[in-house]
Design an enzyme around this catalytic site. Structure first.
Site, PDB file in Angstrom:
ATOM      1  N   HIS A   1      -5.020  -9.395   3.543  1.00 30.93           N
ATOM      2  CA  HIS A   1      -6.477  -9.382   3.678  1.00 30.93           C
ATOM      3  C   HIS A   1      -6.904 -10.305   4.822  1.00 30.93           C
ATOM      4  CE1 HIS A   1      -7.081  -8.072  -0.795  1.00 30.93           C
ATOM      5  NE2 HIS A   1      -6.772  -7.065   0.002  1.00 30.93           N
TER       6      HIS A   1
ATOM      7  N   LYS B   1      -2.297  -2.068   7.492  1.00 38.25           N
ATOM      8  CA  LYS B   1      -3.719  -1.802   7.705  1.00 38.25           C
ATOM      9  C   LYS B   1      -4.283  -2.802   8.706  1.00 38.25           C
ATOM     10  CE  LYS B   1      -8.004  -0.968   5.161  1.00 38.25           C
ATOM     11  NZ  LYS B   1      -8.631  -0.938   3.821  1.00 38.25           N
TER      12      LYS B   1
ATOM     13  N   ARG C   1      -0.947  -2.049  -6.832  1.00 36.48           N
ATOM     14  CA  ARG C   1      -1.213  -3.159  -5.896  1.00 36.48           C
ATOM     15  C   ARG C   1      -2.275  -4.095  -6.470  1.00 36.48           C
ATOM     16  NH1 ARG C   1      -1.508  -4.804  -0.287  1.00 36.48           N
ATOM     17  NH2 ARG C   1      -3.655  -5.132   0.388  1.00 36.48           N
TER      18      ARG C   1
ATOM     19  N   ARG D   1       0.855  -1.178   0.000  1.00 39.29           N
ATOM     20  CA  ARG D   1       0.000   0.000   0.000  1.00 39.29           C
ATOM     21  C   ARG D   1       0.897   1.237   0.000  1.00 39.29           C
ATOM     22  NH1 ARG D   1      -2.445  -3.524   3.796  1.00 39.29           N
ATOM     23  NH2 ARG D   1      -4.561  -4.183   3.188  1.00 39.29           N
TER      24      ARG D   1
ATOM     25  N   HIS E   1      -2.596   2.706  -5.818  1.00 39.01           N
ATOM     26  CA  HIS E   1      -3.251   1.450  -5.450  1.00 39.01           C
ATOM     27  C   HIS E   1      -3.497   0.571  -6.670  1.00 39.01           C
ATOM     28  CE1 HIS E   1      -4.641  -0.340  -1.749  1.00 39.01           C
ATOM     29  NE2 HIS E   1      -5.694  -0.860  -2.365  1.00 39.01           N
TER      30      HIS E   1
ATOM     31  N   TYR F   1     -10.354 -10.093  -7.212  1.00 41.12           N
ATOM     32  CA  TYR F   1      -9.403 -10.075  -8.326  1.00 41.12           C
ATOM     33  C   TYR F   1      -9.672 -11.191  -9.337  1.00 41.12           C
ATOM     34  CZ  TYR F   1      -6.995  -6.753  -5.392  1.00 41.12           C
ATOM     35  OH  TYR F   1      -6.701  -5.663  -4.624  1.00 41.12           O
TER      36      TYR F   1
END
Length: 460
Positions: free
Chosen positions: A433, A301, A410, A276, A407, A442
């Site tokens: 995640h 995150k 990414r 990120r 982003h 994705y």
């Protein structure tokens, strides 16, 4: 190395040289008083060479010169940017050197920006304010509401929630209080009315409505300790599912190829390691393990740590970059600086760590700046705005008709891994995640399944 400007009598040859330089400034749209200052900055550099010819100046000499200016007390951001602009035109237009064309001018300019006081890296250094004996109304809120807003910060920090969440919750609480006349209603009856106002009058996105609702539920439930109850006919807005923008491999190469220097290295890390934006700019020297070939993302995150692959193609460039940054750090220490921001628990446990090389940022700012809260002289990490602008410009330069952001690289990292056959659980772990369903998005941008059969039009 930097010297004060001194008026001097110029020879005819010098007058011709600076006259041509002024003409080049006009070519770049620099005129008037601004042009006079550019000439002055260039002259300060040239007349400070102490016998060294301009055409003999190396990029290392220029780096050293700019580093000295970056450590000069009182030398402001706009002044350093002005010097860089002036010297870029000087070297590109008035010398026969090859290196200026490949020099990372944009990286130098973007690294000049200071971090604002509310930047997530710095904001946590501001302790929650203690209520004054007689608090005064501020920003349309009464004194009691202001105390309650400060209480939000305390509760958020006790729970270990992120600074971004804290800032969002505080801002929504203030907006709601202004909507209600400067205070928080005791029963929360106006919460549904405010949410409808956001949707019907302000026309905010469903995700914004959801964030406002979460903030107000937190405010009443955790801070005011008031049960909101049923909202009646109000229903949470349905969030629209958006597919991420993904670049093809050729497009990714074109974007990275349009960058150079530090920005190219950072953008390559975003794509090559799936970082990120803030994870990239906050990287510290200790986080890169060359021996084992990985990068440790610390406090990503959700406050989670994870390991991501260190792209082999970047090892040489990263090592070369760190050699230069270490040299800069050592010069900072000799000049009486060299400290870096550390989280409070680390700073308390390791009092001398802030000056150690391993804790320094991999991508530091060009200049020493005054910390807006502690007033300490520090070299913070680069401001992320510069990288965002550079990638947007690179995409336009490459002729890519997509909305390309940091982003996006990414997103492309994840998609290209899946295309190459990587297991989705592996990609989930690399992205950090919490739920594999987040990573599953994705699979919808791959050229399978469903799209592999092609269009029926092509069968006619």
């Amino acid at each position: 190395m930097a010297k004060e400007h001194v008026k001097r009598k110029m020879s005819g040859k010098e007058q011709v040289f600076w006259g041509k330089y002024a003409e080049k400034l006009a070519k770049y749209g620099v005129s008037g008083r601004n042009a006079e200052w550019h000439v002055r900055r260039a002259q300060e550099f040239v007349y400070g060479l102490d016998g060294l010819k301009l055409n003999a100046v190396s990029s290392a000499y220029l780096d050293s010169y700019l580093d000295v200016l970056g450590r000069t007390p009182g030398f402001k951001v706009w002044q350093l940017r002005q010097v860089i602009y002036a010297l870029r035109i000087l070297f590109l237009e008035m010398t026969e050197l090859d290196w200026p064309a490949a020099y990372d001018w944009e990286g130098r300019l973007s690294a000049c920006e200071d971090l604002e006081p509310t930047h997530p890296t710095l904001a946590r250094e501001d302790p929650p304010a203690k209520p004054a004996p007689e608090p005064q109304p501020s920003n349309g809120l009464d004194s009691k509401a202001m105390e309650q807003v400060e209480r939000i910060k305390q509760v958020v920090r006790v729970r270990g929630m992120s600074i971004r969440t804290e800032q969002a919750y505080v801002e929504w609480a203030k907006r709601f209080a202004r909507f209600c006349g400067g205070c928080f209603p005791a029963d929360g009856a106006r919460v549904p009315e405010y949410l409808e106002y956001l949707a019907l009058v302000r026309l905010v996105a469903p995700s914004t409505q959801a964030q406002a609702l979460n903030a107000l539920v937190f405010l009443y439930g955790q801070v005011l300790e008031i049960e909101l109850g049923d909202f009646g006919s109000y229903r949470r807005p349905v969030r629209k599912r958006r597919l991420p923008v993904v670049l093809s491999r050729d497009e990714t190469g074109a974007v990275l190829g349009a960058l150079q220097g530090r920005t190219a290295l950072m953008a390559s890390l975003l794509y090559g390691a799936g970082l990120r934006l803030m994870e990239c700019v906050r990287l510290r020297v200790k986080d890169i393990d060359f021996g084992n070939g990985y990068i440790m993302v610390v406090d990503g995150k959700g406050g989670k740590d994870r390991r991501v692959p260190l792209p082999a193609k970047l090892v040489a460039d990263l090592k070369e970059h760190l050699v230069l940054m270490k040299r800069q750090h050592e010069a900072d220490l000799k000049a009486g600086f060299g400290s870096v921001y550390l989280p409070e628990p680390v700073a308390r446990k390791y009092p001398n760590a802030e000056r150690e090389w391993m804790w320094q940022y991999v991508f530091p700012a060009t200049r020493i700046s005054e910390d807006p809260r502690t007033k300490m002289k520090r070299r913070h990490h680069i401001n992320e705005n510069g990288l965002q602008k550079a990638i947007k410009t690179a995409a336009a330069k490459a002729g890519i008709a997509k909305r390309v952001t940091c982003h996006t690289l990414r997103h492309s990292f994840a998609t290209h891994l899946l295309q190459s056959g990587s297991d989705i659980r592996t990609v989930q772990e690399l992205l950090g995640h919490a739920d594999v369903s987040t990573t599953m998005i994705y699979t919808h941008v791959l050229n399978r399944p469903g799209l592999s059969s092609g269009s029926p039009l092509d069968l006619l």
